[in-house]
Design an enzyme around this catalytic site. Sequence first.
Site, PDB file in Angstrom:
ATOM      1  N   GLN A 178       0.825  -1.216   0.000  1.00  0.00           N
ATOM      2  CA  GLN A 178       0.000   0.000   0.000  1.00  0.00           C
ATOM      3  C   GLN A 178       0.858   1.265   0.000  1.00  0.00           C
ATOM      4  O   GLN A 178       0.430   2.301  -0.507  1.00  0.00           O
ATOM      5  CB  GLN A 178      -0.927   0.020   1.230  1.00  0.00           C
ATOM      6  CG  GLN A 178      -2.045  -0.991   1.201  1.00  0.00           C
ATOM      7  CD  GLN A 178      -1.684  -2.261   1.907  1.00  0.00           C
ATOM      8  OE1 GLN A 178      -0.516  -2.635   1.997  1.00  0.00           O
ATOM      9  NE2 GLN A 178      -2.675  -2.958   2.435  1.00  0.00           N
ATOM     10  N   LYS A 232      -1.792  -1.360  10.082  1.00  0.00           N
ATOM     11  CA  LYS A 232      -1.153  -2.258   9.118  1.00  0.00           C
ATOM     12  C   LYS A 232       0.090  -2.938   9.692  1.00  0.00           C
ATOM     13  O   LYS A 232       0.873  -2.309  10.405  1.00  0.00           O
ATOM     14  CB  LYS A 232      -0.804  -1.445   7.869  1.00  0.00           C
ATOM     15  CG  LYS A 232      -0.113  -2.192   6.750  1.00  0.00           C
ATOM     16  CD  LYS A 232      -0.850  -3.453   6.330  1.00  0.00           C
ATOM     17  CE  LYS A 232      -2.297  -3.216   5.943  1.00  0.00           C
ATOM     18  NZ  LYS A 232      -3.064  -4.478   5.822  1.00  0.00           N
ATOM     19  N   ASP A 265      -6.729   1.096  12.457  1.00  0.00           N
ATOM     20  CA  ASP A 265      -7.913   0.281  12.114  1.00  0.00           C
ATOM     21  C   ASP A 265      -8.825   0.064  13.306  1.00  0.00           C
ATOM     22  O   ASP A 265     -10.024  -0.140  13.151  1.00  0.00           O
ATOM     23  CB  ASP A 265      -7.480  -1.059  11.526  1.00  0.00           C
ATOM     24  CG  ASP A 265      -7.004  -0.860  10.104  1.00  0.00           C
ATOM     25  OD1 ASP A 265      -5.844  -0.465   9.918  1.00  0.00           O
ATOM     26  OD2 ASP A 265      -7.819  -1.034   9.178  1.00  0.00           O
TER      27      ASP A 265
HETATM   28  O1  MRU Z   1      -5.393  -3.656   4.628  1.00  0.00           O
HETATM   29  P1  MRU Z   1      -5.721  -2.206   4.442  1.00  0.00           P
HETATM   30  O2  MRU Z   1      -5.087  -1.614   3.216  1.00  0.00           O
HETATM   31  O3  MRU Z   1      -7.193  -1.938   4.526  1.00  0.00           O
HETATM   32  O4  MRU Z   1      -5.045  -1.512   5.694  1.00  0.00           O
HETATM   33  C1  MRU Z   1      -5.112  -0.136   5.822  1.00  0.00           C
HETATM   34  C2  MRU Z   1      -4.415   0.378   7.014  1.00  0.00           C
HETATM   35  O5  MRU Z   1      -3.853  -0.346   7.786  1.00  0.00           O
HETATM   36  C3  MRU Z   1      -4.537   1.835   7.249  1.00  0.00           C
HETATM   37  O6  MRU Z   1      -3.383   2.349   7.821  1.00  0.00           O
HETATM   38  C4  MRU Z   1      -5.718   2.079   8.206  1.00  0.00           C
HETATM   39  O7  MRU Z   1      -6.848   1.417   7.727  1.00  0.00           O
HETATM   40  C5  MRU Z   1      -6.011   3.502   8.374  1.00  0.00           C
HETATM   41  S1  MRU Z   1      -6.669   4.187   6.909  1.00  0.00           S
HETATM   42  C6  MRU Z   1      -6.958   5.808   7.196  1.00  0.00           C
END
Ligand code: MRU
Length: 355
Positions: free
Chosen positions: A199, A251, A240
Amino acid sequence: MYVAQPIEWTENGVVMLDQRRLPADEISHTYTDYREVAKAIREMVIRGAPAIGVAAAMGVAVGVQKSKARTLEELRAELAVICETLAQTRPTAVDLFWALERMKQRFAGLARTTEDLPAIRQALIEEAKLVHAEKKASDEAIGRFGAEYMPTNGQVMTQCNAGALATAGIGTALGVIRVAYEQGRNIHVLVPETRPYLQGARLTAWELYRGGIPLTLITDNMVGHFLKRGKVGAIVTGADRIAANGDTANKIGTYQIAVLAKENNVPFYIAAPVSTFDLSIASGEQIPIEERAAEEVTHIQGVRIAPDVPAAHPAFDVTPNRYIAAIFTERGVAKAPYTESLRNLADTKPAKAAV
Ligand code: MRU
């Protein structure tokens, strides 16, 4: 400044930018079936905690809009199935469950006063649009609070993608960086690529580049080296799920960045809306961690990079509250002791968003 639009409610359905294809292709799909919205969340067409919440709210709205229910009770039963289907997509991001609960509550409130199904359908569509508008407004506010903590001149590190793509606003962590940059701070962003799903490399690098914010992409194993060199003024990431004591799931890889930050005296911040709080759990020990497919580790974009061996893929880790210097939210900044400060922010009345 360019702001990506990962999701939009339109007359034709829910339009989502396919984040799996970025940065090579900018392709959108239109969804008119809640089951397809659920699949899109599970398969990462849309990702990032707040954006998953917006997608879930719109998934409920499209499900109710297309429902063949002829009575209030039939619609009530179908809504339960719609919400359950959407709930089964990704377990860690609490915004998903927050959004579903909000749509259920809205339905319950309407069902107490009317049996007019077209009016209920329309009101749920409006609610989903309001969830989206509120995410935009909360990102702006998080950005304003957090920007004060950014260096006036220096490097800022982030992790994963907590930008517009992840929130459907200006982003949380990247929103803070964006506001600080627009205020005239001379910021250079260090972007860890964020294996295995990349990401950072695919999405954050793309967003910052499109927004004209200077960046350097690094691999995840360069984090310690760059923090030790002493030029990083702050780290800011999204979240999250934030437990009552401030322990924060984000993440995979975030925890090791936070520990290295403490070792090197770099402040580590979280930027997240209050909807990411889960005050029903006392600590991060209780946060469910999503396990994703081993193929996302053994392969990169469909190309095998490892022999056919077992591979682990916890998608998130939990950073204990002691590593977190502050949590930026749309209602203010929380600091330790988090059990008190998060509760206070949760109890603060939110400002109304305009659609
Ligand atoms: O697996 P993902 O791409 O959904 O994980 C996203 C993250 O870990 C982001 O850092 C988190 O959701 C915050 S988004 C503002």
